[in-house]
Each structure stands twice: as C-alpha cells, then as structure tokens.
Design an enzyme around this catalytic site. Sequence first.
Site, PDB file in Angstrom:
ATOM      1  N   HIS A 226       0.813  -1.227   0.000  1.00 48.62           N
ATOM      2  CA  HIS A 226       0.000   0.000   0.000  1.00 48.62           C
ATOM      3  C   HIS A 226       0.844   1.273   0.000  1.00 48.62           C
ATOM      4  CE1 HIS A 226       0.559  -0.510   4.390  1.00 48.62           C
ATOM      5  NE2 HIS A 226       0.395   0.793   4.455  1.00 48.62           N
ATOM      6  N   ASP A 227       2.018   1.229   0.651  1.00 51.72           N
ATOM      7  CA  ASP A 227       2.852   2.437   0.736  1.00 51.72           C
ATOM      8  C   ASP A 227       4.042   2.399  -0.212  1.00 51.72           C
ATOM      9  OD1 ASP A 227       1.461   4.029   2.489  1.00 51.72           O
ATOM     10  OD2 ASP A 227       2.398   3.162   4.276  1.00 51.72           O
ATOM     11  N   LYS A 230       6.065   5.342  -1.386  1.00 52.92           N
ATOM     12  CA  LYS A 230       6.980   6.091  -0.506  1.00 52.92           C
ATOM     13  C   LYS A 230       8.429   5.947  -0.951  1.00 52.92           C
ATOM     14  CE  LYS A 230       4.199   6.705   3.557  1.00 52.92           C
ATOM     15  NZ  LYS A 230       3.914   6.317   4.938  1.00 52.92           N
ATOM     16  N   HIS A 255       2.584   9.836  -2.360  1.00 53.75           N
ATOM     17  CA  HIS A 255       2.994   8.419  -2.378  1.00 53.75           C
ATOM     18  C   HIS A 255       1.875   7.535  -2.921  1.00 53.75           C
ATOM     19  CE1 HIS A 255       0.819   7.959   1.510  1.00 53.75           C
ATOM     20  NE2 HIS A 255       0.845   6.668   1.277  1.00 53.75           N
ATOM     21  N   HIS A 281      -5.909   3.921  -0.500  1.00 57.09           N
ATOM     22  CA  HIS A 281      -5.923   3.670   0.951  1.00 57.09           C
ATOM     23  C   HIS A 281      -5.985   4.931   1.799  1.00 57.09           C
ATOM     24  CE1 HIS A 281      -1.536   4.147   0.455  1.00 57.09           C
ATOM     25  NE2 HIS A 281      -1.455   4.322   1.770  1.00 57.09           N
ATOM     26  N   HIS A 282      -5.874   6.119   1.188  1.00 63.70           N
ATOM     27  CA  HIS A 282      -6.060   7.351   1.961  1.00 63.70           C
ATOM     28  C   HIS A 282      -7.318   8.117   1.527  1.00 63.70           C
ATOM     29  CE1 HIS A 282      -2.386   7.129   4.311  1.00 63.70           C
ATOM     30  NE2 HIS A 282      -1.720   6.802   3.205  1.00 63.70           N
ATOM     31  N   ASP A 308      -4.636   0.297   7.984  1.00 62.23           N
ATOM     32  CA  ASP A 308      -3.463   1.176   7.994  1.00 62.23           C
ATOM     33  C   ASP A 308      -3.548   2.202   9.122  1.00 62.23           C
ATOM     34  OD1 ASP A 308      -1.049   2.209   7.010  1.00 62.23           O
ATOM     35  OD2 ASP A 308      -2.099   3.687   5.754  1.00 62.23           O
TER      36      ASP A 308
HETATM   37 FE   LIG Z   1      -0.049   5.402   2.915  1.00 63.50          FE
HETATM   38 FE   LIG Z   2       0.878   2.602   5.769  1.00 63.07          FE
END
Ligand SMILES: [Fe+2]
Ligand SMILES: [Fe+2]
Length: 364
Positions: A226-227, A230, A255, A281-282, A308
């Site tokens: 998911h990240d 980054k 990200h 996811h955000h 998360d």
């Molecule tokens: Fe994230």
């Molecule tokens: Fe995360």
Amino acid sequence: MESISETRSNIKRLGKTLGLICRIAMIVFILLAAFSFVLAGISVLLPDTMSSFKSYFEQNTIFQLLKAAAGLKSMDQRYVSAIGAMVTAIIFAVLALYLGSFRKLLMEMVSSEKPFTQDLARTIRRKSYTLLLMLVYNPVVALLTFLIAMLFSYFVEYGAHIQEKADQTSRIQEEMIVSFAEITENKSGQTGKHVRRVAEYTRILATALGLDRETVENLRLASTMHDIGKLMIPGEILEKPGKLTEEEYRTIKTHTTYGGKLLQNVEGDVIALARTVALEHHERPDGRGYPEGKTEISLAGRIVAVADVYDALTSKRSYKEAWEEDRAYQEIVNGAGTQFDSEVVEAFKNAYGEISRIREMYRD
Ligand SMILES: [Fe+2]
Ligand SMILES: [Fe+2]
C-alpha cells in the site's frame, strides 16, 4: 481476481452437469442390467414369449456371437438366449459401476482447490478402458463413449498444465511482492512490522466481511504494497521528526499516485489489486481523503484504510507516541461513515479480538 474465481465456478457448474449426466446414465445401465437379467430368466422359463424381445437379441453382439458358436454345436436356443442376456446383464452392471466411480471422481474434482491434476487425467484414462467392454454389446456406442472419455482425460491433462503455469506465475508475483514490501519498509521510516500487521488486519477484516478465501489471500498480499509509492518520497521528509510543513505534507501525499504509477505496468491479479490499494488507501467516504477526494472507493481501499490507520495510531512514529489501544479503537469506531466505511468498521468491531491479538503478536 474475478476471472479466476469465475473460471472456477464455471468448472464447478460443468462438473455438476457431467455428474448429473453420469447419474442418469448409471440409472439407465442399472435398469438395462436388471432387464437383461430378467430376460435371461424368461429365455429359460417362458421361451414362447421370446419373440417379443427379438430386436433386443438381434442388436446384441454377444448373443449373435453365441448363436453362431452354438449353431456349430446345435445347442438349445433357450440357453443361448439366457447366456447372452446374462453376460449382457453383467456388462451393464460393470458399466453402471464405472459410471458411479467416474461420478465420484467428478465430484472430488469439483470440490477440490486444484480440480485438474496429471494424476486425475491418468486415472480417467485407466478407467476409460472399462468402456471397451461395451464393444461386445454395441461397438459404435462403445467406441464413441471411449473416445469421449479419452478426450476428457486429455482436457483434464491440459487443465493441469495450465494450472501449473498459473501457480508458477503467482509464486513469482508473491516473491516480487515480498521484496517490494521489504524495500518500502526499509525506506519509509515506519517502524519494522507495520507492513506485516496491516496485511494481517486486512486479512482479518476481509474475512469478517465474508470475502472468499482466494480474495482474502490476494488482498492480504496486495495490502503489503500500500505504501510502495513512498520509495519516491525523499527520506528527509519521511523520517523527519516533529510536524511537517504544508509543502512536505503535500509531497508525502503523492505516495499514493506514485504507488499507482509504479504498479501500473506490472501484470497479475494481485498487482492490479495492489495498485487499487496504493491509490485508494487514503481516500475517505466523506470525500475528504487524498489523492482524488473521491467517495466511490473500492472495498479493497476501504479495508486497507482501516487496517493502515489503526496500525499507525497504535504505533510509535517519529512525530508521535503510540496511542493506547482503547483510544485507537474508539477513533476508528468514531470515524465510521466519515473517515472510514461503516461496513468495514462494523467488521473491525466484530473481529476486534483477533486484531488485538495480532497487534500483541507483532509488536515493534
Ligand atoms: Fe499510505
Ligand atoms: Fe501505511
């Protein structure tokens, strides 16, 4: 993801139909066996009525052969008919048994995780030779059913081959995903076990929401990335202690789109799901999330969002201490319908015991 489960349900339907055909054919053969058995009795006891069954004997190869052989020894016609009918009864009974065991194989196949195997193909081929027994009754029917059974065995073999290839692809996908997740984890400055805990929370939530096993497993794997975006964010920002500037926060938010871009050219069901998760996811149901602020969020995105944030709240970060468990729980529950999807929060509440256990198990 959907295409695999669709294929699987198609196979199940096909298997069930074939199973039904086998059952009907089995009943027909049992009836034919019983009929032949009765005829054997009639041939001896009531030879006068035999003329009514003339056509039965005329198309019966066994009977014709016996008759030819008996003619040479001038054997009693009654016994020739009786033996012919008896042998036929036995052949029909064997065929009924064959169909019964074939049906059992089909049912096992339908309920198995891996319906096609080389072993199964071989078993079907071996069993198919039984069908040749019918040659003595009706050569055309015998050869035709034998050919169909053989073809079916090659179809199963081909299926097994494709299945092996697919398994290999998903193994490669999985290895790649784990490496990706490890790289992100090292880079993103988040504490060690974040990725693993989010993956486990995702699994628990997806299961509580009633998703099938395969989808749950795909989602669990996908969530580990998911990240991944980054990787594209400067380390100074990710690891910066204290509050971020407006500008830095904007950079961090990218990200999500970077994650989507990184995964867009990679093929595979899990990767496609991972891409959705990275992008969404955000996002929030009230439209106040990022990057798009959209309100139509995929279930995958909604699930990972809860997993998360719960983990972020209960973990120590460079800019904050870990929250108490009860406070984090309350925060998620209070966010239902605004920050989080209400249905996912409901699943979170129901499965909280297990979530809490995982948090204890994978402490930093
Ligand atoms: Fe994230
Ligand atoms: Fe995360």
